[in-house]
Design a protein around this motif. Structure first.
Motif, PDB file in Angstrom:
ATOM      1  N   GLU A 120      20.086  59.406 -29.379  1.00  0.00           N
ATOM      2  CA  GLU A 120      18.811  60.352 -29.019  1.00  0.00           C
ATOM      3  C   GLU A 120      18.916  60.415 -30.460  1.00  0.00           C
ATOM      4  OE1 GLU A 120      15.791  61.626 -27.515  1.00  0.00           O
ATOM      5  OE2 GLU A 120      17.448  61.229 -25.770  1.00  0.00           O
ATOM      6  N   GLN A 121      17.302  60.963 -30.599  1.00  0.00           N
ATOM      7  CA  GLN A 121      16.464  61.194 -32.245  1.00  0.00           C
ATOM      8  C   GLN A 121      16.218  62.613 -31.772  1.00  0.00           C
ATOM      9  OE1 GLN A 121      15.462  58.313 -35.062  1.00  0.00           O
ATOM     10  NE2 GLN A 121      15.808  57.255 -33.922  1.00  0.00           N
ATOM     11  N   LEU A 122      17.467  63.667 -32.297  1.00  0.00           N
ATOM     12  CA  LEU A 122      16.681  65.180 -31.735  1.00  0.00           C
ATOM     13  C   LEU A 122      15.935  65.822 -33.768  1.00  0.00           C
ATOM     14  CD1 LEU A 122      19.759  66.471 -30.196  1.00  0.00           C
ATOM     15  CD2 LEU A 122      16.990  65.068 -28.891  1.00  0.00           C
ATOM     16  N   LYS A 123      14.453  66.893 -32.974  1.00  0.00           N
ATOM     17  CA  LYS A 123      14.016  67.845 -34.353  1.00  0.00           C
ATOM     18  C   LYS A 123      14.774  68.856 -34.322  1.00  0.00           C
ATOM     19  CE  LYS A 123      11.704  65.550 -38.283  1.00  0.00           C
ATOM     20  NZ  LYS A 123      12.064  65.874 -39.124  1.00  0.00           N
ATOM     21  N   ARG A 124      15.820  69.882 -34.903  1.00  0.00           N
ATOM     22  CA  ARG A 124      16.552  70.565 -34.507  1.00  0.00           C
ATOM     23  C   ARG A 124      15.636  71.017 -36.282  1.00  0.00           C
ATOM     24  NH1 ARG A 124      21.921  72.031 -32.711  1.00  0.00           N
ATOM     25  NH2 ARG A 124      20.872  72.428 -30.020  1.00  0.00           N
TER      26      ARG A 124
END
Length: 197
Positions: A120-124
Protein backbone atom coordinates in the motif's frame (compact mmCIF):
# COMPACT_ATOMS: atom_id res chain seq x y z
CA UNK A 1 7.77 12.85 12.48
CA UNK A 2 8.97 9.37 11.54
CA UNK A 3 6.37 6.88 10.38
CA UNK A 4 8.48 3.75 10.78
CA UNK A 5 6.78 0.68 12.04
CA UNK A 6 7.07 -3.10 11.85
CA UNK A 7 4.11 -5.35 12.56
CA UNK A 8 4.64 -9.09 12.43
CA UNK A 9 2.18 -11.47 10.86
CA UNK A 10 0.07 -13.11 13.54
CA UNK A 11 0.55 -16.80 14.26
CA UNK A 12 -3.18 -17.19 14.96
CA UNK A 13 -6.43 -15.75 13.65
CA UNK A 14 -7.42 -12.54 15.42
CA UNK A 15 -11.13 -13.46 15.24
CA UNK A 16 -11.17 -17.12 16.35
CA UNK A 17 -7.68 -17.42 17.92
CA UNK A 18 -6.97 -20.68 16.03
CA UNK A 19 -3.25 -21.01 15.16
CA UNK A 20 -2.45 -20.78 11.46
CA UNK A 21 -1.19 -23.97 9.83
CA UNK A 22 1.70 -24.01 7.36
CA UNK A 23 0.54 -23.00 3.84
CA UNK A 24 -2.89 -21.88 5.17
CA UNK A 25 -4.48 -18.88 3.38
CA UNK A 26 -5.19 -15.84 5.54
CA UNK A 27 -6.44 -12.28 5.04
CA UNK A 28 -4.71 -9.13 6.30
CA UNK A 29 -6.58 -5.90 7.01
CA UNK A 30 -4.84 -2.60 7.71
CA UNK A 31 -6.58 0.00 9.88
CA UNK A 32 -5.54 3.65 10.27
CA UNK A 33 -6.00 4.43 13.96
CA UNK A 34 -4.98 7.44 16.05
CA UNK A 35 -1.87 5.72 17.40
CA UNK A 36 -0.85 4.53 13.91
CA UNK A 37 -1.50 1.72 11.47
CA UNK A 38 -2.81 -1.55 12.95
CA UNK A 39 -2.64 -4.94 11.28
CA UNK A 40 -5.31 -7.64 11.65
CA UNK A 41 -4.82 -11.19 10.32
CA UNK A 42 -7.82 -13.54 10.02
CA UNK A 43 -8.25 -17.07 8.70
CA UNK A 44 -10.25 -17.84 5.55
CA UNK A 45 -13.25 -19.18 7.52
CA UNK A 46 -13.50 -16.03 9.68
CA UNK A 47 -13.05 -13.84 6.59
CA UNK A 48 -15.93 -15.64 4.87
CA UNK A 49 -18.09 -15.29 8.01
CA UNK A 50 -17.29 -11.56 8.25
CA UNK A 51 -18.11 -11.14 4.56
CA UNK A 52 -21.44 -12.95 5.06
CA UNK A 53 -22.18 -10.60 7.99
CA UNK A 54 -21.90 -7.61 5.67
CA UNK A 55 -18.15 -7.08 6.13
CA UNK A 56 -18.46 -5.93 9.75
CA UNK A 57 -14.91 -7.06 10.56
CA UNK A 58 -13.39 -5.14 7.67
CA UNK A 59 -15.33 -1.90 8.21
CA UNK A 60 -12.93 1.01 8.45
CA UNK A 61 -9.97 -0.83 6.95
CA UNK A 62 -7.78 1.12 4.51
CA UNK A 63 -6.20 -1.90 2.85
CA UNK A 64 -6.76 -5.64 2.43
CA UNK A 65 -4.70 -8.45 0.94
CA UNK A 66 -4.52 -12.21 1.09
CA UNK A 67 -1.46 -14.26 1.89
CA UNK A 68 -0.31 -17.81 2.58
CA UNK A 69 1.02 -18.49 6.08
CA UNK A 70 4.50 -19.98 6.18
CA UNK A 71 6.01 -21.34 9.35
CA UNK A 72 8.82 -18.88 10.20
CA UNK A 73 12.37 -20.12 9.65
CA UNK A 74 14.46 -20.88 12.73
CA UNK A 75 16.18 -17.86 14.28
CA UNK A 76 19.91 -17.71 13.59
CA UNK A 77 21.85 -15.95 16.34
CA UNK A 78 25.25 -15.52 14.71
CA UNK A 79 25.09 -12.72 12.16
CA UNK A 80 28.63 -11.55 11.53
CA UNK A 81 27.92 -8.78 9.08
CA UNK A 82 24.89 -6.55 8.71
CA UNK A 83 22.47 -7.44 5.98
CA UNK A 84 20.12 -4.88 4.47
CA UNK A 85 17.17 -6.52 6.23
CA UNK A 86 18.71 -6.74 9.72
CA UNK A 87 19.98 -3.17 9.38
CA UNK A 88 16.53 -1.92 8.33
CA UNK A 89 14.96 -3.63 11.34
CA UNK A 90 17.51 -1.99 13.67
CA UNK A 91 16.97 1.45 12.12
CA UNK A 92 13.21 1.12 12.56
CA UNK A 93 13.65 0.06 16.20
CA UNK A 94 15.86 3.11 16.88
CA UNK A 95 13.45 5.48 15.07
CA UNK A 96 16.26 8.04 14.66
CA UNK A 97 15.34 10.82 12.16
CA UNK A 98 19.00 11.00 11.10
CA UNK A 99 18.60 7.54 9.49
CA UNK A 100 15.22 8.15 7.76
CA UNK A 101 16.78 8.38 4.29
CA UNK A 102 18.95 5.29 4.86
CA UNK A 103 15.90 3.28 6.01
CA UNK A 104 14.00 4.34 2.90
CA UNK A 105 16.88 3.36 0.59
CA UNK A 106 17.26 -0.01 2.37
CA UNK A 107 13.54 -0.70 1.93
CA UNK A 108 13.79 0.15 -1.78
CA UNK A 109 16.85 -2.13 -2.13
CA UNK A 110 14.98 -4.98 -0.46
CA UNK A 111 11.97 -4.36 -2.71
CA UNK A 112 14.18 -4.53 -5.82
CA UNK A 113 15.60 -7.84 -4.57
CA UNK A 114 12.00 -9.02 -4.04
CA UNK A 115 12.57 -9.49 -0.30
CA UNK A 116 9.88 -6.89 0.46
CA UNK A 117 6.67 -6.16 -1.45
CA UNK A 118 4.80 -2.86 -1.49
CA UNK A 119 1.27 -3.57 -0.27
CA UNK A 120 0.00 0.00 0.00
CA UNK A 121 0.97 3.62 -0.54
CA UNK A 122 -0.67 6.13 1.78
CA UNK A 123 -0.59 9.88 2.34
CA UNK A 124 -0.58 10.98 5.96
CA UNK A 125 -0.07 14.60 7.02
CA UNK A 126 1.17 15.38 3.50
CA UNK A 127 3.88 12.67 3.63
CA UNK A 128 3.90 9.56 1.48
CA UNK A 129 4.11 6.26 3.38
CA UNK A 130 4.90 2.85 1.95
CA UNK A 131 3.55 -0.30 3.60
CA UNK A 132 5.90 -3.17 2.75
CA UNK A 133 5.36 -6.83 3.59
CA UNK A 134 8.09 -9.41 4.01
CA UNK A 135 6.59 -12.37 2.09
CA UNK A 136 8.32 -15.08 4.11
CA UNK A 137 7.77 -13.75 7.64
CA UNK A 138 4.64 -11.67 6.97
CA UNK A 139 6.15 -8.70 8.84
CA UNK A 140 4.87 -5.30 7.76
CA UNK A 141 7.27 -2.37 7.46
CA UNK A 142 5.84 1.15 7.32
CA UNK A 143 8.43 3.52 5.83
CA UNK A 144 8.06 7.26 5.22
CA UNK A 145 9.30 8.71 1.94
CA UNK A 146 12.01 11.27 2.90
CA UNK A 147 11.48 13.07 -0.44
CA UNK A 148 15.13 12.72 -1.47
CA UNK A 149 16.56 14.98 -4.15
CA UNK A 150 19.11 13.87 -6.72
CA UNK A 151 21.92 15.85 -5.05
CA UNK A 152 21.33 13.93 -1.77
CA UNK A 153 21.55 10.39 -3.18
CA UNK A 154 25.35 10.03 -3.17
CA UNK A 155 25.60 10.93 0.53
CA UNK A 156 22.74 8.59 1.44
CA UNK A 157 24.36 5.78 -0.55
CA UNK A 158 27.61 6.33 1.38
CA UNK A 159 25.70 6.33 4.67
CA UNK A 160 23.96 3.05 3.76
CA UNK A 161 27.26 1.45 2.66
CA UNK A 162 28.94 2.50 5.95
CA UNK A 163 26.00 1.21 8.00
CA UNK A 164 26.07 -2.12 6.15
CA UNK A 165 29.84 -2.42 6.57
CA UNK A 166 30.23 -1.19 10.16
CA UNK A 167 26.76 -1.36 11.75
CA UNK A 168 25.00 1.30 13.79
CA UNK A 169 27.69 1.60 16.48
CA UNK A 170 31.04 1.43 14.67
CA UNK A 171 34.31 1.58 16.61
CA UNK A 172 35.73 5.08 17.22
CA UNK A 173 38.41 4.62 14.53
CA UNK A 174 35.72 3.99 11.91
CA UNK A 175 33.69 7.02 12.99
CA UNK A 176 36.67 9.29 12.34
CA UNK A 177 37.50 7.76 8.95
CA UNK A 178 35.80 9.42 5.96
CA UNK A 179 33.35 7.29 3.98
CA UNK A 180 34.90 5.17 1.25
CA UNK A 181 33.41 3.10 -1.52
CA UNK A 182 32.67 -0.43 -0.27
CA UNK A 183 34.23 -3.37 -2.10
CA UNK A 184 30.89 -4.99 -2.90
CA UNK A 185 28.39 -2.20 -2.58
CA UNK A 186 24.66 -2.73 -2.99
CA UNK A 187 23.05 -1.63 -6.24
CA UNK A 188 23.05 2.17 -6.25
CA UNK A 189 19.73 3.76 -5.45
CA UNK A 190 18.45 5.91 -8.22
CA UNK A 191 15.32 7.86 -8.75
CA UNK A 192 14.03 4.96 -10.88
CA UNK A 193 14.43 2.59 -7.92
CA UNK A 194 11.87 4.42 -5.84
CA UNK A 195 8.41 2.80 -5.74
CA UNK A 196 6.02 4.23 -8.31
CA UNK A 197 3.40 6.79 -7.30
Amino acid sequence: MNEWNIQSRAHACEACAQPFADRQPYHTLLFDEKQGLRRSDVCEACWQKQSADGGAGSAGSISHWQGIFEVPPPVVDAIQKETAETLLRKLIEQNDPQHAAAAYILAVMLERKRLLKVKEQLKRDGQRLFVYEHPKTGDIFTIADPDLHLDQLEQVQQDVANLLEHGLNPPASVKETPATEPEASPAPATLESAPAN
